[in-house]
Design a protein around this motif. Structure first.
Motif, short mmCIF file in Angstrom:
data_model
loop_
_atom_site.label_atom_id
_atom_site.label_comp_id
_atom_site.label_asym_id
_atom_site.label_seq_id
_atom_site.Cartn_x
_atom_site.Cartn_y
_atom_site.Cartn_z
N PRO A 117 39.82 1.09 30.14
CA PRO A 117 39.50 1.56 31.86
C PRO A 117 41.21 0.76 33.21
O PRO A 117 41.75 0.80 31.86
N ILE A 118 41.39 2.26 32.91
CA ILE A 118 42.54 2.13 34.49
C ILE A 118 41.89 1.18 35.35
O ILE A 118 41.13 1.25 35.92
N TYR A 119 43.28 0.57 35.26
CA TYR A 119 43.21 -0.82 35.93
C TYR A 119 43.88 -0.24 37.68
O TYR A 119 43.31 -0.18 38.45
N ARG A 120 44.97 0.09 37.60
CA ARG A 120 46.05 0.48 38.74
C ARG A 120 47.20 1.64 38.35
O ARG A 120 47.25 1.15 37.32
N GLN A 121 46.94 2.53 38.98
CA GLN A 121 48.29 3.54 38.81
C GLN A 121 48.44 4.39 37.82
O GLN A 121 49.99 4.52 36.79
#
Length: 263
Positions: free
Chosen positions: A56-60
């Protein structure tokens, strides 16, 4: 035609209008050629821009582990005043931080929804302004490292905004201002250690975006929740795709998502 790839911020060419490209591992899309055509997008997975894993993409565009561990996501990226490479002090990886921080940086004014101050590497002019959807911009100072740019930005924030109203930018609810006058008025507020880097003689840069129709009430597409979307592309501004039904999609905010595009 169907394209599949990991979303990263669109590459651009500073032409009139701006030219946009979605670049995938083995292919690319010249997005301007899709104007006034139907586009279907489907979310099919994730791929961290650092480790490349399906997390899963967290940030940026990074998974949570990489966001907190990798030097490319250090706090000094968003807050340049926290840069320490000029002191030989490591945050996460000194060699990487020297490479990025110890190069010429520009503090600038850009007008997208309002006049704002910002920082970018000199090599990223005018790309940074394009990504922000600015229709005009001007350099204020050119300094030798990121730290000096950061402390200048902090000093000027008391006198000019440092954020863009994305809805106003996309609606084209803007007005032209005299950025030369703004720049000259801000000169007095530049920190003493940076005053010698003030750019005395330059002019505004003007940018034109490929937009056929601006949204009256921009509605941001959450592809993670909706999973798929179809619409007619009518504009590109900043890092946003603009669709005929007022839907807008921020490519930059969705980096690391793996999508299937049917165009």
């Amino acid at each position: 035609m169907v394209y599949t790839g990991v979303l990263t911020k669109m590459q651009t060419e500073f032409l009139e209008p701006i030219q946009y490209y979605l670049v995938f591992e083995n292919d690319f899309i010249h997005v301007n050629q899709l104007l006034n055509k139907p586009v279907k997008m489907k979310l099919i997975g994730h791929q961290c821009l650092s480790c490349g894993l399906d997390r899963p993409i967290y940030r940026q565009g990074f998974c949570k582990t990489c966001f907190f561990d990798k030097p490319i996501a250090g706090d000094w990226i968003m807050r340049p005043e926290l840069s320490t490479a000029h002191l030989g002090k490591e945050d996460r990886d000194l060699e990487y931080e020297k490479k990025v921080q110890l190069q010429p940086h520009i503090v600038y004014l850009a007008n997208s929804s309002n006049v704002k101050v910002g920082v970018t590497r000199k090599s990223q002019v005018p790309t940074r302004w394009i990504d922000q959807g600015a229709h005009e911009a001007i350099e204020i100072v050119e300094v030798p490292n990121r730290y000096l740019a950061g402390v200048t930005e902090v000093a000027l924030k008391d006198h000019v905004a440092d954020k863009t109203n994305w809805r106003k930018m996309l609606k084209n609810d803007i007005e032209d201002v005299n950025l030369l006058e703004w720049r000259n008025n801000l000169k007095a507020h530049i920190p003493n250690e940076v005053k010698d880097y003030f750019i005395e003689s330059n002019s505004e840069t003007h940018l034109k975006f490929p937009v056929e129709q601006y949204p009256e009430k921009p509605n941001s597409l959450n592809i993670k929740k909706q999973m798929e979307y179809s619409g007619k592309l009518v504009g590109i501004k900043g890092q946003y795709l603009i669709f005929e039904d007022n839907t807008v999609f921020n490519i930059r905010a969705n980096e690391g998502l793996v999508v299937e595009l049917n165009v």
